[in-house]
Design a protein around this motif. Structure first.
Motif, PDB file in Angstrom:
ATOM      1  N   HIS A  99       0.821  -1.207   0.000  1.00 23.25           N
ATOM      2  CA  HIS A  99       0.000   0.000   0.000  1.00 23.25           C
ATOM      3  C   HIS A  99       0.855   1.257   0.000  1.00 23.25           C
ATOM      4  O   HIS A  99       1.875   1.328   0.685  1.00 23.25           O
ATOM      5  CB  HIS A  99      -0.927   0.011   1.216  1.00 23.25           C
ATOM      6  CG  HIS A  99      -2.010  -1.020   1.139  1.00 23.25           C
ATOM      7  ND1 HIS A  99      -2.545  -1.631   2.250  1.00 23.25           N
ATOM      8  CD2 HIS A  99      -2.643  -1.565   0.062  1.00 23.25           C
ATOM      9  CE1 HIS A  99      -3.475  -2.483   1.874  1.00 23.25           C
ATOM     10  NE2 HIS A  99      -3.541  -2.480   0.550  1.00 23.25           N
ATOM     11  N   PRO A 100       0.431   2.265  -0.739  1.00 22.80           N
ATOM     12  CA  PRO A 100       1.180   3.524  -0.781  1.00 22.80           C
ATOM     13  C   PRO A 100       1.051   4.315   0.521  1.00 22.80           C
ATOM     14  O   PRO A 100       0.010   4.277   1.182  1.00 22.80           O
ATOM     15  CB  PRO A 100       0.511   4.300  -1.931  1.00 22.80           C
ATOM     16  CG  PRO A 100      -0.285   3.290  -2.695  1.00 22.80           C
ATOM     17  CD  PRO A 100      -0.699   2.261  -1.692  1.00 22.80           C
ATOM     18  N   LEU A 101       2.113   5.023   0.876  1.00 21.39           N
ATOM     19  CA  LEU A 101       2.055   5.954   2.002  1.00 21.39           C
ATOM     20  C   LEU A 101       1.398   7.259   1.561  1.00 21.39           C
ATOM     21  O   LEU A 101       0.671   7.887   2.330  1.00 21.39           O
ATOM     22  CB  LEU A 101       3.468   6.245   2.525  1.00 21.39           C
ATOM     23  CG  LEU A 101       3.579   7.261   3.664  1.00 21.39           C
ATOM     24  CD1 LEU A 101       2.899   6.738   4.927  1.00 21.39           C
ATOM     25  CD2 LEU A 101       5.043   7.610   3.934  1.00 21.39           C
ATOM     26  N   LEU A 102       1.642   7.671   0.333  1.00 26.41           N
ATOM     27  CA  LEU A 102       1.187   8.971  -0.155  1.00 26.41           C
ATOM     28  C   LEU A 102       0.245   8.803  -1.343  1.00 26.41           C
ATOM     29  O   LEU A 102       0.420   9.423  -2.390  1.00 26.41           O
ATOM     30  CB  LEU A 102       2.389   9.836  -0.536  1.00 26.41           C
ATOM     31  CG  LEU A 102       3.429  10.050   0.570  1.00 26.41           C
ATOM     32  CD1 LEU A 102       4.623  10.844   0.033  1.00 26.41           C
ATOM     33  CD2 LEU A 102       2.812  10.763   1.768  1.00 26.41           C
ATOM     34  N   LEU A 103      -0.773   7.969  -1.183  1.00 26.77           N
ATOM     35  CA  LEU A 103      -1.724   7.752  -2.274  1.00 26.77           C
ATOM     36  C   LEU A 103      -2.519   9.015  -2.560  1.00 26.77           C
ATOM     37  O   LEU A 103      -2.723   9.387  -3.715  1.00 26.77           O
ATOM     38  CB  LEU A 103      -2.682   6.608  -1.913  1.00 26.77           C
ATOM     39  CG  LEU A 103      -3.766   6.288  -2.941  1.00 26.77           C
ATOM     40  CD1 LEU A 103      -3.163   5.913  -4.285  1.00 26.77           C
ATOM     41  CD2 LEU A 103      -4.673   5.162  -2.434  1.00 26.77           C
ATOM     42  N   ARG A 104      -2.956   9.683  -1.510  1.00 23.08           N
ATOM     43  CA  ARG A 104      -3.667  10.945  -1.664  1.00 23.08           C
ATOM     44  C   ARG A 104      -2.721  12.106  -1.398  1.00 23.08           C
ATOM     45  O   ARG A 104      -1.833  12.004  -0.556  1.00 23.08           O
ATOM     46  CB  ARG A 104      -4.875  10.994  -0.726  1.00 23.08           C
ATOM     47  CG  ARG A 104      -5.938   9.959  -1.092  1.00 23.08           C
ATOM     48  CD  ARG A 104      -7.074   9.933  -0.096  1.00 23.08           C
ATOM     49  NE  ARG A 104      -8.110   8.980  -0.506  1.00 23.08           N
ATOM     50  CZ  ARG A 104      -8.043   7.675  -0.277  1.00 23.08           C
ATOM     51  NH1 ARG A 104      -7.005   7.169   0.366  1.00 23.08           N
ATOM     52  NH2 ARG A 104      -9.009   6.864  -0.683  1.00 23.08           N
ATOM     53  N   GLY A 105      -2.923  13.203  -2.096  1.00 14.89           N
ATOM     54  CA  GLY A 105      -2.004  14.325  -2.031  1.00 14.89           C
ATOM     55  C   GLY A 105      -1.864  14.915  -0.631  1.00 14.89           C
ATOM     56  O   GLY A 105      -2.828  14.984   0.132  1.00 14.89           O
ATOM     57  N   VAL A 106      -0.658  15.303  -0.295  1.00 12.45           N
ATOM     58  CA  VAL A 106      -0.388  16.010   0.953  1.00 12.45           C
ATOM     59  C   VAL A 106       0.370  17.291   0.612  1.00 12.45           C
ATOM     60  O   VAL A 106       1.009  17.389  -0.430  1.00 12.45           O
ATOM     61  CB  VAL A 106       0.440  15.163   1.943  1.00 12.45           C
ATOM     62  CG1 VAL A 106      -0.320  13.917   2.352  1.00 12.45           C
ATOM     63  CG2 VAL A 106       1.790  14.775   1.324  1.00 12.45           C
ATOM     64  N   THR A 107       0.275  18.265   1.492  1.00 15.19           N
ATOM     65  CA  THR A 107       0.989  19.525   1.280  1.00 15.19           C
ATOM     66  C   THR A 107       2.120  19.700   2.270  1.00 15.19           C
ATOM     67  O   THR A 107       2.868  20.678   2.196  1.00 15.19           O
ATOM     68  CB  THR A 107       0.025  20.721   1.408  1.00 15.19           C
ATOM     69  OG1 THR A 107      -0.593  20.700   2.703  1.00 15.19           O
ATOM     70  CG2 THR A 107      -1.052  20.658   0.325  1.00 15.19           C
ATOM     71  N   SER A 108       2.268  18.743   3.194  1.00 17.12           N
ATOM     72  CA  SER A 108       3.331  18.834   4.189  1.00 17.12           C
ATOM     73  C   SER A 108       3.661  17.444   4.705  1.00 17.12           C
ATOM     74  O   SER A 108       2.778  16.584   4.828  1.00 17.12           O
ATOM     75  CB  SER A 108       2.887  19.720   5.366  1.00 17.12           C
ATOM     76  OG  SER A 108       3.806  19.622   6.444  1.00 17.12           O
TER      77      SER A 108
END
Length: 280
Positions: A69-78
Motif C-alpha cells: 500500500h502507498p504511504l502517499l496515495l492521496r495528495g499532501v501539502t506537508s
C-alpha cells in the motif's frame, strides 16, 4: 563473488517483477523516499507503511522497505513530523531506509497478489478477470479459474478461512452453504469494482475484501440470490499472502544478477480491526 546492490539496482529488479506500467491510472507506485545510489543490504516487505512497520524496518537496519500500500496515495501539502505520514518519512530518511510501493502493479503482475491467491486455493487454468490493455494475457486485475473438484460453498469458505492469516473480521459468506461451487473468481484487496466481471465470467463464487453494503446487496439482487456467491475477507489478509512470494522472487532476481541481500517479511498484523462481536 556476490556484491551489495545499490537502491537503483533493486529498483531495476523490482521493475522486472512488478512493472509500473501495470499500475492503475489513479495509483501512486514506485520510489517514495531514498537515494538511488545508496547501498541496500537488507530489504523489508510489508503490506502497510504504518508506524509499527516503519519502526520495525528501521530498527532492523533495512536499507529498503517495500510495501504493497502507498504511504502517499492521496495528495499532501506537508510531511512535517507532527503527522503520522510526516513522521514515517522523517524516520525512514533519518534511518537511511528507502520506501518503495508496489500496489496495483503488484496485483496485476504475473506472480503477483492475485496469482498467489489463486495458486494457494488450487485454481486451475486461472486468468485475469480484468486483463490489462497493453500487456501479457496473464496480466491484469483479479483471477478466475476452477477448482480440481467442486465442493459445497461452506466447505470452500472454510478452506479460504484456513489459508488466510488470522484477523478479527474473519470471513463472511453470502449464499447457500450447501451449494456446489467449482468456478472461482477472486481479487486481493478491495474488489467490489469487479463484481460484474465475476458474474459475466460465470463464477460460482467471488472472493474479495472490503465488500461494502450497497455493492454487495445489489450484486446479490442482480442474480436473485444465485451465483456468484460472495466471500468477503480481510483486505490485509488477502494481500499479506503475496509477501513471502514477492520477497523470494526479488531475492532470486537479485541473486541471478550477482547481488546478495538479506530479505525479511514483516509479521506485524496491520489489519485495522482488533476484535469483533457476533451473535450468540
Amino acid at each position: 563473488m556476490p556484491t551489495t546492490p545499490s537502491l537503483q539496482d533493486v529498483l531495476d529488479a523490482a521493475e522486472e517483477l512488478w512493472p509500473r506500467t501495470l499500475a492503475e491510472s489513479w495509483d501512486a507506485v514506485g520510489l517514495v523516499a531514498g537515494r538511488r545510489d545508496a547501498p541496500v543490504q537488507k530489504i523489508h516487505f510489508a503490506v502497510d507503511p504504518v508506524s509499527a512497520v516503519v519502526e520495525e524496518a528501521c530498527g532492523a537496519g533495512a536499507g529498503l522497505l517495500i510495501t504493497h500500500h502507498p504511504l502517499l496515495l492521496r495528495g499532501v501539502t506537508s510531511v512535517e513530523a507532527g503527522t503520522f505520514k510526516g513522521e514515517a518519512v522523517h524516520r525512514l530518511i533519518e534511518s537511511g531506509c528507502a520506501l518503495l510501493t508496489a500496489h496495483t502493479n503488484g496485483d496485476s503482475a504475473v506472480g503477483g497478489v492475485n496469482d498467489v491467491l489463486a495458486e494457494l486455493l488450487g485454481l486451475q487454468d486461472h486468468e485475469p478477470l480484468k486483463p490489462v490493455d497493453d500487456g501479457l494475457p496473464e496480466e491484469g486485475l483479479g483471477r478466475i479459474g476452477a477448482l480440481p473438484q467442486g465442493m459445497p460453498l461452506g466447505e470452500f469458505a472454510s478452506r479460504v478461512f484456513g489459508i488466510l492469516p488470522s484477523v478479527a473480521g474473519g470471513v463472511r459468506v453470502a449464499g447457500d452453504r450447501d451449494a456446489f461451487v467449482q468456478r472461482v473468481a477472486l481479487c486481493g484487496g478491495a474488489g467490489d469494482s469487479l463484481l460484474d466481471a465475476a458474474r459475466h465470467a460465470g463464477a460460482d463464487v467471488y472472493i474479495t475484501g472490503d465488500l461494502r453494503h450497497h455493492p454487495a446487496s445489489e450484486a446479490r439482487e442482480n442474480v436473485r440470490g444465485g451465483r456468484p456467491y460472495l466471500i468477503d475477507v480481510s483486505h490485509f489478509a488477502s494481500e499479506w499472502m503475496w509477501l513471502p512470494a514477492a520477497a523470494q522472487a526479488l531475492d532470486r532476481v537479485l541473486s541471478d544478477r550477482g547481488y546478495e541481500v538479506e530479505v525479511a517479511v514483516s509479521g506485524i498484523n496491520t489489519d485495522p480491526w482488533d476484535f469483533v462481536l457476533t451473535p450468540g
